[in-house]
Scaffold this active site. Structure first.
Site, PDB file in Angstrom:
ATOM      1  N   SER A   1       1.109  -3.546   7.102  1.00 40.60           N
ATOM      2  CA  SER A   1       1.691  -4.556   5.355  1.00 40.60           C
ATOM      3  C   SER A   1       3.106  -4.148   5.480  1.00 40.60           C
ATOM      4  O   SER A   1       3.823  -4.723   4.354  1.00 40.60           O
ATOM      5  CB  SER A   1       1.436  -3.118   4.512  1.00 40.60           C
ATOM      6  OG  SER A   1       0.703  -3.100   3.758  1.00 40.60           O
TER       7      SER A   1
ATOM      8  N   LYS B   1       4.970  -7.612   5.097  1.00 39.84           N
ATOM      9  CA  LYS B   1       5.029  -7.695   2.951  1.00 39.84           C
ATOM     10  C   LYS B   1       6.586  -8.446   3.103  1.00 39.84           C
ATOM     11  O   LYS B   1       6.613  -8.858   2.070  1.00 39.84           O
ATOM     12  CB  LYS B   1       3.817  -7.392   2.327  1.00 39.84           C
ATOM     13  CG  LYS B   1       2.566  -7.503   2.778  1.00 39.84           C
ATOM     14  CD  LYS B   1       1.811  -5.834   2.087  1.00 39.84           C
ATOM     15  CE  LYS B   1       0.635  -5.797   1.713  1.00 39.84           C
ATOM     16  NZ  LYS B   1      -0.701  -4.966   1.353  1.00 39.84           N
TER      17      LYS B   1
ATOM     18  N   TYR C   1      -1.813 -14.702   6.366  1.00 41.16           N
ATOM     19  CA  TYR C   1      -2.010 -13.531   5.627  1.00 41.16           C
ATOM     20  C   TYR C   1      -2.417 -12.267   6.715  1.00 41.16           C
ATOM     21  O   TYR C   1      -1.184 -11.236   7.382  1.00 41.16           O
ATOM     22  CB  TYR C   1      -2.759 -13.066   4.767  1.00 41.16           C
ATOM     23  CG  TYR C   1      -1.998 -11.541   3.988  1.00 41.16           C
ATOM     24  CD1 TYR C   1      -0.756 -10.436   4.071  1.00 41.16           C
ATOM     25  CD2 TYR C   1      -3.479 -11.055   4.581  1.00 41.16           C
ATOM     26  CE1 TYR C   1      -1.360  -9.674   3.496  1.00 41.16           C
ATOM     27  CE2 TYR C   1      -4.069  -9.336   4.761  1.00 41.16           C
ATOM     28  CZ  TYR C   1      -3.122  -9.037   3.582  1.00 41.16           C
ATOM     29  OH  TYR C   1      -2.696  -7.564   4.049  1.00 41.16           O
TER      30      TYR C   1
ATOM     31  N   TYR D   1       3.056   2.546  -1.077  1.00 39.18           N
ATOM     32  CA  TYR D   1       1.266   2.959  -1.462  1.00 39.18           C
ATOM     33  C   TYR D   1       1.242   3.645  -2.653  1.00 39.18           C
ATOM     34  O   TYR D   1       1.903   3.407  -3.831  1.00 39.18           O
ATOM     35  CB  TYR D   1      -0.145   3.487  -0.878  1.00 39.18           C
ATOM     36  CG  TYR D   1       0.055   2.453   0.838  1.00 39.18           C
ATOM     37  CD1 TYR D   1      -0.890   1.161   0.648  1.00 39.18           C
ATOM     38  CD2 TYR D   1       0.854   2.843   2.480  1.00 39.18           C
ATOM     39  CE1 TYR D   1      -0.028   0.339   1.764  1.00 39.18           C
ATOM     40  CE2 TYR D   1       0.786   2.431   2.834  1.00 39.18           C
ATOM     41  CZ  TYR D   1       0.159   1.280   3.171  1.00 39.18           C
ATOM     42  OH  TYR D   1      -0.069   0.610   4.027  1.00 39.18           O
TER      43      TYR D   1
ATOM     44  N   VAL E   1      -0.475   0.618   7.648  1.00 36.18           N
ATOM     45  CA  VAL E   1      -1.896   1.154   8.798  1.00 36.18           C
ATOM     46  C   VAL E   1      -1.871   1.631   9.722  1.00 36.18           C
ATOM     47  O   VAL E   1      -2.708   2.303  10.344  1.00 36.18           O
ATOM     48  CB  VAL E   1      -3.147   0.620   7.607  1.00 36.18           C
ATOM     49  CG1 VAL E   1      -3.500   0.706   6.007  1.00 36.18           C
ATOM     50  CG2 VAL E   1      -2.987  -0.277   8.086  1.00 36.18           C
TER      51      VAL E   1
HETATM   52  N1  GLU Z   1      -3.750  -6.577   7.140  1.00 38.09           N
HETATM   53  C1  GLU Z   1      -3.760  -4.723   5.896  1.00 38.09           C
HETATM   54  C2  GLU Z   1      -5.176  -5.349   4.996  1.00 38.09           C
HETATM   55  O1  GLU Z   1      -5.110  -7.123   4.888  1.00 38.09           O
HETATM   56  C3  GLU Z   1      -2.903  -4.694   5.952  1.00 38.09           C
HETATM   57  C4  GLU Z   1      -3.025  -3.313   4.946  1.00 38.09           C
HETATM   58  C5  GLU Z   1      -1.974  -2.035   5.577  1.00 38.09           C
HETATM   59  O2  GLU Z   1      -1.364  -1.632   6.322  1.00 38.09           O
HETATM   60  O3  GLU Z   1      -1.346  -1.706   4.187  1.00 38.09           O
HETATM   61  O4  GLU Z   1      -5.913  -4.486   4.471  1.00 38.09           O
END
Ligand code: GLU
Length: 328
Positions: free
Chosen positions: A64, A67, A190, A242, A260
């Site tokens: 994540s 992002k 993504y 989060y 994560v």
């Molecule tokens: N690639 C993970 C997903 O889409 C990223 C989630 C994360 O790190 O919060 O679930």
């Protein structure tokens, strides 16, 4: 003589090395292979000083945290107004992979740090075709890290074959006109961006680049336009941790993003980039040791952005002088 801040980090490392709370993410099968003992801390200043300890060369997928950087690139490609039409900037208080709010109100994903918003953001990255898009993304990440970065193919394939929730969100967003018809291409991009391999040092350099108004303090290369730093840090501050983002802002008070696989990156503007890697996660998906280390750094050095002006503006000065006293 060891710099007092280096000693401080080493003490923090020893203090939290034996903390075994939390669990390694397993909903992406490949991530379950992580060693729960992995732990590293890295701090890079905007003038290029590096303080670090632990498993610094251990590679992991950025997940994540990507992002943040994809958002910067989409802002550069499309501008603020287009981004705001497609992706909001409101924290949700919901888990990162929640689909429920997509079917409410504006049909627009709430922010670029939750999965729906991140998929919509990545779908806006320009390129003639999928290859050009991933190459542009990798090039952008190279500017942030200062070295070549690669996609971990087993993790990418693991996400690609099991990411049904993300797939469902992408289809719903297409239905609402929030992304275009190249749904699978957006999802692949993504999943690839989440599967880029970095180490803890890379993350700290990336954070320091954001702290340094978009210029990598080690290489001197620009990674993102200064125009968008404020936008990026704002969504990190309000949405980066989060559904713990509110408490994080209250307690730690530093724009940050976690992922994560156990990475956590925090940006003290004009001062330093901080990164922690430890795959044991709490129920929100944040690194347990990462949170504890950042809490201590923030408290000890007054890095909360509302501790200004006496706090974090002096941190860089402190790290630049060899005789500063620091102890955990
Ligand atoms: N690639 C993970 C997903 O889409 C990223 C989630 C994360 O790190 O919060 O679930």
């Amino acid at each position: 003589m060891t710099h007092p801040f280096q000693s401080f980090l080493e003490e923090l490392y020893l203090k939290y090395r034996d903390l075994k709370d939390g669990t390694v993410a397993s909903y992406i099968p490949e991530l379950a292979k992580a060693d729960s003992n992995w732990f590293s801390i890295s701090v890079v200043t905007v003038d290029g000083k590096v303080f670090e300890v632990g498993d610094l060369s251990q590679l992991f997928t950025i997940q994540s945290i990507s992002k943040v950087f994809a958002y910067g690139m989409a802002l550069e490609d499309r501008g603020r107004d287009t981004l705001l039409q497609k992706v909001g900037v409101e924290p949700t208080g919901d888990p990162f992979n929640s689909i429920i709010r997509l079917d409410e109100n504006s049909k627009r994903p709430d922010n670029p740090m939750v999965n729906a918003g991140a998929i919509a953001t990545t779908s806006l990255i320009k390129g003639q075709n999928a290859t050009e898009r991933i190459n542009r993304l990798l090039e952008m990440f190279r500017n942030y890290t200062g070295r070549d970065v690669f996609v971990d193919v087993p993790v990418f394939m693991s996400e690609r074959t099991t990411g049904h929730r993300n797939r469902a969100m992408a289809h719903l967003m297409y239905h609402f006109g929030m992304i275009d018809e190249k749904i699978d291409e957006a999802l692949d991009l993504y999943f690839q961006q989440c599967s880029i391999l970095v180490n803890c040092h890379d993350l700290a350099v990336m954070a320091a680049t954001l702290a340094n108004k978009g210029i990598n303090p080690i290489t001197g290369d620009r990674a993102v336009s200064v125009e968008y730093i404020r936008d990026i840090l704002s969504v990190m501050y309000t949405c980066g941790m989060y559904n713990y983002a509110g408490r994080w802002s209250y307690d730690v008070g530093i724009p940050a993003k976690s992922g994560v696989s156990g990475g956590l990156l925090a940006v003290v503007p004009n001062q330093v980039g901080i990164a922690i890697f430890s795959p044991l996660l709490d129920t929100h998906g944040n690194s347990v040791r990462g949170i504890r280390v950042c809490e201590e750094l923030s408290r000890h050095f007054q890095l909360h952005i509302f501790d200004l002006p006496m706090g974090c503006t002096q941190f860089l000065q402190k790290l630049s002088s060899k005789d500063s006293s620091t102890s955990v």
